[in-house]
Design an enzyme around this catalytic site. Structure first.
Site, short mmCIF file in Angstrom:
data_model
loop_
_atom_site.label_atom_id
_atom_site.label_comp_id
_atom_site.label_asym_id
_atom_site.label_seq_id
_atom_site.Cartn_x
_atom_site.Cartn_y
_atom_site.Cartn_z
N HIS A 67 0.85 -1.19 0.00
CA HIS A 67 0.00 0.00 0.00
C HIS A 67 0.88 1.24 0.00
O HIS A 67 2.05 1.17 0.36
CB HIS A 67 -0.93 0.01 1.21
CG HIS A 67 -0.19 0.14 2.52
ND1 HIS A 67 0.47 -0.94 3.10
CD2 HIS A 67 0.02 1.18 3.35
CE1 HIS A 67 1.04 -0.54 4.23
NE2 HIS A 67 0.79 0.75 4.40
N ALA A 68 0.29 2.34 -0.40
CA ALA A 68 0.93 3.65 -0.32
C ALA A 68 -0.15 4.64 0.11
O ALA A 68 -1.27 4.24 0.42
CB ALA A 68 1.54 4.02 -1.67
#
Length: 155
Positions: A67-68
């Site tokens: 994820h970011a």
């Protein structure tokens, strides 16, 4: 949220093969990109972040959650689930990773809600590390994944 997203985005790939951790992450981000949930740069940002900060995406032995940040290419909140036939390893980590749950959270609330639901689905107080990845690793198709999620959330 997790199950609904996996269905809506058609974002499950089971028993996959990946040459390395970058290829494994790409399987999940490709699913989300195809569904319109993320921009292509989301994958690049995740890879860049891991190269800078190390494998911050490993949540438990065997489990990674690529994820970011929402502003780094998320169009809508979505999840992708990828299980691997053979594990991948992250630089500097001894534990193999078999399950990747890619999270694209459209805002920090969605991000946290997603994290909590994944934790709830995989929670196993009886195991040494508190997680039961076999719930997903033993699934052979999407329907088995949906059933495993339902069972974990509804008892």
């Amino acid at each position: 949220m997790l199950k609904e997203s996996l269905i809506a985005n058609n974002s499950i790939k089971l028993n996959q093969t990946a040459a390395d951790w970058k290829a494994a992450i790409k399987i999940g981000t490709d699913l989300l990109e195809a569904s319109g949930a993320i921009e292509p740069r989301y994958y690049d940002t995740i890879i860049s972040n891991i190269e800078k900060m190390g494998p911050y995406i490993i949540l438990a032995p065997g489990l990674a959650m690529p994820h970011a940040r929402p502003e780094e290419g998320v169009i809508k909140t979505a999840f992708a689930l990828v299980t691997l036939k053979e594990p991948i390893y992250f630089d500097g980590e001894d534990d193999p990773v078999y399950v990747l749950i890619t999270l694209a959270g459209s805002d920090s609330d969605q991000h946290m809600q997603g994290l909590m639901e994944i934790t709830q689905v995989l929670d196993d107080p009886d195991s040494d590390d508190g997680v039961d990845l076999n719930r997903f690793r033993h699934c052979n198709n999407a329907d088995e994944v949906y059933a495993a999620i339902d069972k974990a959330l509804n008892g």
